[in-house]
Scaffold this motif. Structure first.
Motif, mmCIF file in Angstrom:
data_model
loop_
_atom_site.group_PDB
_atom_site.id
_atom_site.type_symbol
_atom_site.label_atom_id
_atom_site.label_comp_id
_atom_site.label_asym_id
_atom_site.label_seq_id
_atom_site.Cartn_x
_atom_site.Cartn_y
_atom_site.Cartn_z
ATOM 1 N N SER A 1 0.828 -1.208 0.000
ATOM 2 C CA SER A 1 0.000 0.000 0.000
ATOM 3 C C SER A 1 0.861 1.256 0.000
ATOM 4 O O SER A 1 0.406 2.330 -0.410
ATOM 5 N N VAL A 2 2.092 1.147 0.451
ATOM 6 C CA VAL A 2 3.029 2.265 0.377
ATOM 7 C C VAL A 2 3.628 2.341 -1.029
ATOM 8 O O VAL A 2 3.750 3.413 -1.617
ATOM 9 N N LEU A 3 3.986 1.194 -1.567
ATOM 10 C CA LEU A 3 4.588 1.145 -2.905
ATOM 11 C C LEU A 3 3.665 1.686 -3.989
ATOM 12 O O LEU A 3 4.137 2.197 -5.008
ATOM 13 N N THR A 4 2.366 1.581 -3.801
ATOM 14 C CA THR A 4 1.419 2.006 -4.839
ATOM 15 C C THR A 4 0.975 3.457 -4.688
ATOM 16 O O THR A 4 0.059 3.902 -5.382
ATOM 17 N N GLN A 5 1.616 4.218 -3.809
ATOM 18 C CA GLN A 5 1.237 5.615 -3.611
ATOM 19 C C GLN A 5 1.511 6.451 -4.864
ATOM 20 O O GLN A 5 2.503 6.253 -5.566
ATOM 21 N N THR A 6 0.632 7.403 -5.114
ATOM 22 C CA THR A 6 0.815 8.308 -6.252
ATOM 23 C C THR A 6 1.846 9.391 -5.945
ATOM 24 O O THR A 6 2.284 10.097 -6.854
ATOM 25 N N TYR A 7 2.218 9.531 -4.691
ATOM 26 C CA TYR A 7 3.263 10.469 -4.270
ATOM 27 C C TYR A 7 4.532 9.663 -4.022
ATOM 28 O O TYR A 7 4.494 8.620 -3.359
ATOM 29 N N SER A 8 5.662 10.125 -4.516
ATOM 30 C CA SER A 8 6.856 9.273 -4.565
ATOM 31 C C SER A 8 7.966 9.625 -3.577
ATOM 32 O O SER A 8 8.898 8.823 -3.394
ATOM 33 N N ASN A 9 7.894 10.767 -2.900
ATOM 34 C CA ASN A 9 8.989 11.161 -2.008
ATOM 35 C C ASN A 9 8.739 10.628 -0.602
ATOM 36 O O ASN A 9 8.219 11.342 0.262
ATOM 37 N N TRP A 10 9.119 9.402 -0.370
ATOM 38 C CA TRP A 10 8.903 8.777 0.922
ATOM 39 C C TRP A 10 9.972 7.728 1.213
ATOM 40 O O TRP A 10 10.686 7.274 0.316
ATOM 41 N N GLU A 11 10.069 7.361 2.460
ATOM 42 C CA GLU A 11 10.881 6.227 2.900
ATOM 43 C C GLU A 11 10.015 5.356 3.796
ATOM 44 O O GLU A 11 9.087 5.859 4.451
ATOM 45 N N HIS A 12 10.274 4.065 3.816
ATOM 46 C CA HIS A 12 9.482 3.155 4.640
ATOM 47 C C HIS A 12 10.429 2.404 5.569
ATOM 48 O O HIS A 12 11.298 1.648 5.123
ATOM 49 N N ILE A 13 10.248 2.632 6.869
ATOM 50 C CA ILE A 13 11.090 2.032 7.903
ATOM 51 C C ILE A 13 10.259 1.034 8.697
ATOM 52 O O ILE A 13 9.180 1.363 9.184
ATOM 53 N N VAL A 14 10.767 -0.175 8.816
ATOM 54 C CA VAL A 14 10.073 -1.230 9.563
ATOM 55 C C VAL A 14 10.954 -1.665 10.725
ATOM 56 O O VAL A 14 12.123 -2.012 10.535
ATOM 57 N N VAL A 15 10.388 -1.651 11.923
ATOM 58 C CA VAL A 15 11.093 -2.156 13.111
ATOM 59 C C VAL A 15 10.351 -3.388 13.602
ATOM 60 O O VAL A 15 9.213 -3.303 14.072
ATOM 61 N N ASP A 16 10.995 -4.521 13.452
ATOM 62 C CA ASP A 16 10.410 -5.815 13.806
ATOM 63 C C ASP A 16 10.964 -6.256 15.157
ATOM 64 O O ASP A 16 12.158 -6.120 15.427
ATOM 65 N N GLY A 17 10.092 -6.806 15.986
ATOM 66 C CA GLY A 17 10.482 -7.177 17.340
ATOM 67 C C GLY A 17 11.093 -8.555 17.472
ATOM 68 O O GLY A 17 11.088 -9.113 18.573
ATOM 69 N N GLY A 18 11.616 -9.108 16.379
ATOM 70 C CA GLY A 18 12.202 -10.445 16.424
ATOM 71 C C GLY A 18 11.186 -11.515 16.082
ATOM 72 O O GLY A 18 11.079 -12.535 16.777
ATOM 73 N N SER A 19 10.449 -11.297 15.008
ATOM 74 C CA SER A 19 9.365 -12.209 14.624
ATOM 75 C C SER A 19 9.876 -13.613 14.334
ATOM 76 O O SER A 19 10.999 -13.813 13.864
ATOM 77 N N THR A 20 9.011 -14.592 14.589
ATOM 78 C CA THR A 20 9.332 -15.997 14.323
ATOM 79 C C THR A 20 8.453 -16.578 13.220
ATOM 80 O O THR A 20 8.512 -17.774 12.960
#
Length: 259
Positions: free
Chosen positions: A22-41
């Motif tokens: 849903s972020v990749l398909t945005q019509t606006y392009s100046n962005w960064e996407h940061i993901v903080v994962d808590g150690g998923s299994t």
């Protein structure tokens, strides 16, 4: 304006791909996407590794607030938006947010509408308040999910880090302070979808009022002590207050024909 999209996640692999897309398909392009994962299994790490544009880290943390703080400290954008791993944006959301900030240069926070997906049943949420006074007495509905609002970086710098011991209403805590210190505006656009699956925290919390109430009282005592008695009274007599003291008060008020 550069947008930083910040996603805290833990074992949310079943939803994560849709959220990222849903972020990749945005019509606006100046962005960064940061993901903080808590150690998923679960499959989360495989999903994160498959998207080369992501900035991400996976390590044990102290809960969602800790992950949100880490993500913000990694961010470089002018505008901050949190996207929970089980929610998603509509394609023009970023474009609408940026246009709203540009058209209202004095505003610091833009709050839109959202849809709620309750196990396949879609409902609209349009009645969010942007008044700190309403939030301080738990009146009206605070924006239900961060997919519906964005704010300038300085807002979070001023309000400070999300409290690590708060795992359920960190959003209420943040917005109460943010609306008090900064200028929010409300727009009518729908920005995204908030997904209830019966297992996420919003779905399982038993009594949101009693979790929010201590934040409201502490806020009033610190920032608006002249209103503290008023806030205390409004919370004590609040329709959602089921405490023994509140029930006793309402019983007396009914006898006096005051309630």
């Amino acid at each position: 304006m550069k947008i930083s999209v910040l996603t805290p996640t833990y074992n949310s692999g079943v939803y994560l791909k849709k959220s990222i897309e849903s972020v990749l398909t945005q019509t606006y392009s100046n962005w960064e996407h940061i993901v903080v994962d808590g150690g998923s299994t679960d499959q989360s790490l495989d999903i994160l590794k498959s998207y080369k544009h992501l900035i991400w880290v996976s390590e044990p943390d102290e809960g969602q607030s800790d992950a949100m703080n880490k993500a913000f400290n990694m961010a470089t954008g002018d505008i901050i938006i949190y996207l929970n791993a089980d929610d998603y944006f509509y394609p023009e959301a970023f474009e609408v947010f940026v246009a709203s900030f540009k058209n209202n240069p004095n505003c610091d926070i833009v709050v839109g509408n959202l849809h709620k997906d309750k196990q396949g049943i879609i409902e609209a949420s349009t009645n969010a308040t942007v008044s700190w006074k309403d939030l301080s007495i738990i009146k009206g509905r605070f924006p239900l999910n961060p997919v519906s609002y964005a704010y300038k970086r300085k807002v979070q710098e001023k309000v400070g880090e999300f409290p690590l011991d708060e795992h359920y209403t960190m959003d209420y805590w943040f917005l109460l302070h943010a609306f008090y210190f900064f200028k929010p505006i409300k727009i009518s656009d729908f920005m995204g979808c908030f997904v209830y699956d019966g297992h996420n925290k919003t779905s399982v919390i038993v009594d949101g009022f009693h979790v929010q109430k201590p934040h409201a009282l502490r806020f009033a005592l610190r920032y608006t002590p002249y209103r503290f008695i008023y806030v205390y009274w409004k919370l004590l007599s609040h329709p959602r207050n089921k405490s023994k003291q509140a029930v006793y008060l309402k019983r007396i008020l009914r006898k006096l024909n005051c309630y």
